[in-house]
Enzyme design. Structure first.
Site, mmCIF file in Angstrom:
data_model
loop_
_atom_site.group_PDB
_atom_site.id
_atom_site.type_symbol
_atom_site.label_atom_id
_atom_site.label_comp_id
_atom_site.label_asym_id
_atom_site.label_seq_id
_atom_site.Cartn_x
_atom_site.Cartn_y
_atom_site.Cartn_z
ATOM 1 N N GLN A 291 3.460 -3.250 2.912
ATOM 2 C CA GLN A 291 4.476 -3.124 1.882
ATOM 3 C C GLN A 291 5.708 -4.170 1.968
ATOM 4 O OE1 GLN A 291 4.563 -0.877 -0.695
ATOM 5 N NE2 GLN A 291 3.028 0.507 -0.243
ATOM 6 N N TYR A 320 -8.739 3.335 0.791
ATOM 7 C CA TYR A 320 -8.149 2.058 0.604
ATOM 8 C C TYR A 320 -7.179 1.889 1.694
ATOM 9 C CZ TYR A 320 -9.472 3.275 -4.320
ATOM 10 O OH TYR A 320 -10.297 3.793 -5.520
ATOM 11 N N GLU A 341 -12.418 0.956 3.478
ATOM 12 C CA GLU A 341 -11.881 -0.330 2.916
ATOM 13 C C GLU A 341 -12.885 -1.290 2.659
ATOM 14 O OE1 GLU A 341 -9.614 -2.988 1.319
ATOM 15 O OE2 GLU A 341 -8.565 -1.181 2.114
ATOM 16 N N ASP A 389 -4.161 5.216 -1.583
ATOM 17 C CA ASP A 389 -3.350 4.391 -1.875
ATOM 18 C C ASP A 389 -3.973 3.281 -2.623
ATOM 19 O OD1 ASP A 389 -0.756 3.006 -2.287
ATOM 20 O OD2 ASP A 389 -0.497 2.693 -0.290
ATOM 21 N N CYS A 416 1.310 3.342 -7.393
ATOM 22 C CA CYS A 416 2.278 2.259 -7.907
ATOM 23 C C CYS A 416 2.381 1.804 -9.422
ATOM 24 C CB CYS A 416 2.271 0.871 -6.975
ATOM 25 S SG CYS A 416 0.637 0.086 -7.425
#
Length: 458
Positions: A291, A320, A341, A389, A416
């Site tokens: 982030q 994720y 992932e 996420d 997001c």
């Protein structure tokens, strides 16, 4: 298809518009001849003069010419920065109203897509950032030569016009300063710069990331082609800059629409920089996702872990997973963590971070969540809790179908993008109740936000 107005028509088409609300990208929205009109830079309740640029069958795009009646929520735009660049779409709006806008975006998305019981969802106020400026710890600037002058900065949205950025008020002081110092070094050393018009090789993008905890700076020079004149000399000089501990080269080509290419090579210094969140350490290679707002990241992840209501007997699936941040932060609270992932490099980073934090109950594997999750269940792995996420596109429909079959008892969805979140909730609400939604403002001055959603089986 759209119709462009010629110069004469454009002058005739300067129009006076009353702005009704903001769009999801922060643009002012009004109406002209029963069509919706988008005007970036305009605010609700303002009366503005706008110039129509493009007219489509159902909407119009226009640019702000001047403001006749100003909103009381309008604030001064940052000095030294052209409003045309991206990343400051809401910088003319007071911060309190930015926070309201981001919560409203979630509410509007829920109203549009109507997931089950949406009118009863508890959507909390947006959590403000302690610092609304200079919070970004990563800069990714394009570099070009234009008529003998070097430009380093960002493109205007939806264009190839590059704006040189001596100042960028959302960027951290250290990353901004390092970017400008590298620009000066590249000029002094006559490093070959890629030419987007002639498609020649050279330096194309400069990426600077700083770890909040250690202050280490990692630089990646993205090039078109491999052997670039004086690039090694440039990397040696960059290593002398304050806090810089590593320099990488990432190679791309003109056919690649993405900024990053697939080949990354270390030129000097450390393999990774080390950052820290909530007492856990994370080693970051150049392409590792992390982030951009380190202070708010701790807030976001704290809320996500609280929403999970984990117990010492739980198996947590970190989907994720990236470099393993969320799963590693939760590892002390559960029996085991399994991360999933698709990107191999990120999986390697995640497992390295497991070792870095001396954990024995976490493991990260490569694969798609929708494929790996049923395999885990078939092998007798209990799927007690899940955290996801995903990218802005949201959850893959195949994954949602898998979740509705596997049915973890509780999971947290970090989003997001309110639109794709609301669409996903339509399907997920077949089996889950949405207990709580809370926004965390990760990117002040932009329309972007991060929603943390708590879901439990009905």
């Amino acid at each position: 298809m759209y119709r462009k107005f010629n110069q004469k028509e454009t002058k005739e088409k300067d129009v006076i518009i009353t702005i009704k609300r903001l769009g999801i990208n922060g643009e002012g929205i009004g109406y002209y001849r029963k069509k919706i009109i988008f005007i970036p830079g305009a605010l609700p309740d303002e009366v503005v003069v706008a110039k129509i640029n493009k007219e489509y069958p159902h909407y119009i795009e226009a640019e702000l010419v001047r403001i006749k009646e100003k909103s009381p929520d309008r604030v001064a735009y940052p000095k030294g920065v052209d409003p045309a660049i991206g990343g400051l779409e809401l910088a003319h709006l007071s911060y309190d109203k930015q926070l309201e806008f981001k919560r409203d975006n979630v509410l509007e998305a829920l109203k549009k897509y109507h997931p089950r019981g949406f009118s009863k969802y508890k959507v909390k106020k947006t959590v403000p950032a302690p610092d609304a400026w200079h919070y970004r710890n990563k800069a990714q600037y394009q570099i070009e030569r234009d008529h003998g002058k070097t430009k380093l900065g960002l493109f205007a949205p939806n264009s190839h016009q590059l704006y040189d950025l001596p100042v960028m008020p959302t960027q951290s002081v250290a990353t901004q300063k390092t970017e400008r110092q590298i620009k000066e070094l590249a000029e002094r050393l006559h490093v070959t710069i890629a030419d987007p018009y002639r498609h020649t090789d050279g330096l194309k993008t400069i990426v600077v990331r700083q770890a909040q905890a250690t202050k280490e700076i990692q630089v990646t020079l993205i090039t078109v082609g491999h052997k670039i004149k004086n690039l090694l000399e440039l990397s040696s000089e960059i290593m002398k800059l304050p806090n810089v501990v590593s320099v990488y080269q990432n190679e791309t080509d003109w056919r690649n629409p993405q900024v990053w290419g697939n080949k990354t090579e270390k030129l000097a210094g450390k393999n990774q920089i080390i950052d820290e969140i909530l007492g856990k350490q994370f080693a970051l290679s150049p392409r590792a996702f992390f982030q951009l707002n380190p202070v708010q990241t701790a807030t976001l992840y704290s809320k996500a872990l609280k929403f999970l209501d984990l117990t010492p007997e739980d198996t947590l699936i970190d989907a994720y997973s990236g470099v393993g941040t969320l799963g590693i932060l939760a590892a002390d609270q559960v029996k085991q963590v399994i991360g999933i992932e698709t990107i191999g490099e990120a999986v390697a980073d995640a497992n390295h971070n497991v070792e870095l934090n001396h954990l024995k109950n976490a493991n990260y594997i490569q694969g798609s969540v929708e494929k790996v999750l049923p395999e885990l269940e078939q092998n007798g792995v209990p799927i007690d809790a899940l955290i996801v996420d995903p990218p802005r596109t949201g959850l893959a429909k195949r994954l949602i179908k898998t979740l509705l079959k596997v049915k973890p008892k509780t999971f947290v969805y970090i989003s997001c993008n309110p639109s794709t979140l609301a669409q996903d909730l339509v399907l997920l609400s077949e089996a889950y109740n949405v207990r709580l939604i809370e926004n965390v403002d990760m990117l002040p001055q932009t329309p972007r936000c991060e929603c943390v959603v708590k879901l439990t089986l009905r």
